[in-house]
Design a protein around this motif. Structure first.
Motif, PDB file in Angstrom:
ATOM      1  N   UNK A  83       0.825  -1.202   0.000  1.00 46.09           N
ATOM      2  CA  UNK A  83       0.000   0.000   0.000  1.00 46.09           C
ATOM      3  C   UNK A  83       0.864   1.258   0.000  1.00 46.09           C
ATOM      4  N   UNK A  84       0.514   2.221  -0.843  1.00 44.74           N
ATOM      5  CA  UNK A  84       1.262   3.479  -0.918  1.00 44.74           C
ATOM      6  C   UNK A  84       0.912   4.373   0.257  1.00 44.74           C
ATOM      7  N   UNK A  85       1.747   5.385   0.574  1.00 38.85           N
ATOM      8  CA  UNK A  85       1.445   6.281   1.697  1.00 38.85           C
ATOM      9  C   UNK A  85       0.100   6.975   1.525  1.00 38.85           C
ATOM     10  N   UNK A  86      -0.602   7.156   2.634  1.00 40.28           N
ATOM     11  CA  UNK A  86      -1.913   7.795   2.577  1.00 40.28           C
ATOM     12  C   UNK A  86      -1.876   9.258   3.017  1.00 40.28           C
ATOM     13  N   UNK A  87      -0.920   9.605   3.874  1.00 39.73           N
ATOM     14  CA  UNK A  87      -0.869  10.962   4.403  1.00 39.73           C
ATOM     15  C   UNK A  87       0.548  11.506   4.331  1.00 39.73           C
ATOM     16  N   UNK A  88       0.638  12.809   4.127  1.00 46.06           N
ATOM     17  CA  UNK A  88       1.930  13.497   4.106  1.00 46.06           C
ATOM     18  C   UNK A  88       1.820  14.756   4.955  1.00 46.06           C
ATOM     19  N   UNK A  89       2.927  15.167   5.522  1.00 48.94           N
ATOM     20  CA  UNK A  89       2.977  16.432   6.239  1.00 48.94           C
ATOM     21  C   UNK A  89       4.150  17.229   5.687  1.00 48.94           C
ATOM     22  N   UNK A  90       4.071  18.531   5.805  1.00 49.29           N
ATOM     23  CA  UNK A  90       5.125  19.334   5.227  1.00 49.29           C
ATOM     24  C   UNK A  90       5.051  20.781   5.660  1.00 49.29           C
ATOM     25  N   UNK A  91       5.865  21.586   5.019  1.00 51.04           N
ATOM     26  CA  UNK A  91       5.957  23.006   5.341  1.00 51.04           C
ATOM     27  C   UNK A  91       5.760  23.823   4.073  1.00 51.04           C
ATOM     28  N   UNK A  92       5.471  25.105   4.251  1.00 54.62           N
ATOM     29  CA  UNK A  92       5.313  25.991   3.119  1.00 54.62           C
ATOM     30  C   UNK A  92       5.722  27.400   3.506  1.00 54.62           C
ATOM     31  N   UNK A  93       6.055  28.191   2.517  1.00 53.10           N
ATOM     32  CA  UNK A  93       6.450  29.573   2.744  1.00 53.10           C
ATOM     33  C   UNK A  93       6.123  30.423   1.536  1.00 53.10           C
ATOM     34  N   UNK A  94       5.953  31.703   1.789  1.00 56.47           N
ATOM     35  CA  UNK A  94       5.606  32.615   0.703  1.00 56.47           C
ATOM     36  C   UNK A  94       6.092  34.010   1.045  1.00 56.47           C
ATOM     37  N   UNK A  95       6.592  34.730   0.077  1.00 58.24           N
ATOM     38  CA  UNK A  95       6.959  36.132   0.238  1.00 58.24           C
ATOM     39  C   UNK A  95       6.241  36.943  -0.837  1.00 58.24           C
ATOM     40  N   UNK A  96       5.567  38.003  -0.398  1.00 54.35           N
ATOM     41  CA  UNK A  96       4.795  38.846  -1.315  1.00 54.35           C
ATOM     42  C   UNK A  96       5.261  40.280  -1.202  1.00 54.35           C
ATOM     43  N   UNK A  97       5.345  40.962  -2.337  1.00 52.48           N
ATOM     44  CA  UNK A  97       5.722  42.379  -2.388  1.00 52.48           C
ATOM     45  C   UNK A  97       4.525  43.162  -2.928  1.00 52.48           C
ATOM     46  N   UNK A  98       4.030  44.081  -2.111  1.00 53.72           N
ATOM     47  CA  UNK A  98       2.852  44.885  -2.443  1.00 53.72           C
ATOM     48  C   UNK A  98       3.265  46.353  -2.454  1.00 53.72           C
ATOM     49  N   UNK A  99       3.754  46.857  -3.573  1.00 53.75           N
ATOM     50  CA  UNK A  99       4.293  48.228  -3.608  1.00 53.75           C
ATOM     51  C   UNK A  99       3.243  49.281  -3.240  1.00 53.75           C
ATOM     52  N   UNK A 100       3.729  50.402  -2.670  1.00 57.83           N
ATOM     53  CA  UNK A 100       2.848  51.532  -2.359  1.00 57.83           C
ATOM     54  C   UNK A 100       2.273  52.118  -3.650  1.00 57.83           C
TER      55      UNK A 100
END
Length: 390
Positions: A83-100
């Motif tokens: 049987x293949x894995x059923x669940x995974x856990x992990x991390x995520x990240x994001x950087x956003x630039x919102x100019x004036x």
């Protein structure tokens, strides 16, 4: 009657990652209120989080011909062990630039997850009734009749381990188009998505799904005729099978992407704390390469009765091996979406939601021939964001 022993280590799901994110977000909220008067519109947002995902990572089961006898003997099918894995856990990240003084938003996001599963099984029939064994050597006046246990019980041992990982990277530019009378925000984004999926599987099987040595024969003992009768249990021979497989699969692709994010205020106000309903969708068309490296072999050893009263050796009867890597250029459609709640402060955001991503025909899950399967992820996630500048 059969006796079954099955073990399965559970994946180490790091739920403390989500708990830590919640605790850190509370501290961020307190600090953000102190800065609200000084910073009304952060220009840079840094987002960190984690996810717990259900995986659909189907693939064809490695099942040599002899495994067809497993279920007829009441043994566990290899398909349940692999049987293949059923669940995974992990991390995520994001950087956003919102100019004036701009309606544009530029972002880069990364998501990484992994999972593994391992399972073993041991199946064995109960000990058959004791039967008689006869040995006679007339020249020596020797006659012997004794009880005998079978020298080969039916059994089947299987062990399997599969490791999976996935990596998704997005670069996007978006424009805020607003929500009109709903007083929310909506952003349409366009950019590039990069995705990489890998899996590795190892399988081992050893089995004797047949009977025991069922032989009656004449032989020689120091040049004198001898007669030996071994008991049998319903068949005329038996086989000892052994099979192994090492399989690696992967997909790497890159292509254009589009997404839509909307945030609708529910309660509160933006100057203190506001709860929003967030929803979004995404789509991409990934151009890449799909690979499968499949290596497996199967051995069948059978007993040979020599004309000497000493032992019954096993000799190779059948051997099959396969070693043929495959690679193909493919186009993988990808669609997904999310929905959740966010708690918004002047310089911080906390978000909880549920997300799904579907990659159609991404993996070659075949054994001896190519067969494509989807790779899908869906489950809860949580993130915190900190705003800087302004």
């Amino acid at each position: 009657m059969s006796e079954l022993i099955t073990t399965q280590p559970h994946a180490n799901i790091r739920l403390n990652l989500l708990a830590s994110a919640s605790a850190l977000s509370l501290l961020t909220a307190v600090a953000s209120q102190a800065k609200a008067e000084d910073t009304e519109h952060p220009t840079v947002w840094i987002e960190l989080g984690g996810q717990l995902e259900r995986i659909e990572a189907n693939q064809k089961t490695f099942a040599p011909d002899f495994t067809g006898q497993f279920e007829s003997d009441g043994f566990l099918s290899p398909g349940q062990v692999e049987r293949t894995p059923r669940y995974a856990n992990g991390i995520e990240g994001k950087i956003s630039i919102d100019p004036e003084d701009s309606s544009w938003v530029f972002s880069a996001a990364i998501r990484y997850g992994r999972s593994n599963t391992a399972k073993t099984s041991h199946n064995q029939v109960a000990t058959p009734p004791v039967l008689h064994r006869t040995i006679s050597i007339p020249a020596f006046g020797f006659y012997s009749t004794a009880t005998a246990h079978p020298n080969a019980l039916r059994f089947a041992d299987s062990a399997s381990r599969t490791d999976e990982s996935h990596f998704i990277l997005d670069f996007q530019a978006g424009r805020d188009v607003g929500l009109g009378v709903l007083k929310g925000t909506a952003t349409i984004n366009a950019g590039v998505r990069i995705a990489q999926f890998t899996s590795r599987s190892h399988v081992n099987m050893t089995a004797n799904p047949g009977g025991v040595v069922p032989y009656k024969y004449a032989t020689q003992f120091y040049g004198n005729p001898a007669y030996i009768k071994l008991p049998y249990f319903g068949s005329e021979t038996w086989d000892l099978y052994h099979a192994t497989a090492a399989i690696s699969r992967s997909f790497k692709g890159v292509g254009p992407s589009l997404s839509f994010d909307a945030s609708l205020p529910l309660v509160g106000n933006p100057e203190a704390m506001q709860v929003n309903f967030d929803v979004g969708g995404n789509g991409a068309l990934l151009f890449g390469r799909q690979k499968a490296d499949v290596r497996h072999k199967t051995n069948d050893d059978r007993p040979v009765i020599p004309h000497v009263y000493n032992f019954i050796p096993m000799t190779p009867y059948y051997h099959h091996s396969y070693n043929r890597p495959r690679s193909r250029s493919v186009i993988v459609p990808n669609i997904g979406g999310f929905a959740g709640l966010s708690f918004n402060y002047a310089n911080a955001k906390i978000k909880f939601g549920y997300r799904a991503d579907f990659f159609f025909g991404a993996m070659d899950g075949g054994i001896d021939v190519r067969k494509t399967y989807d790779r899908n992820f869906y489950g809860p996630f949580a993130t915190i964001s900190i705003g800087l500048g302004g």
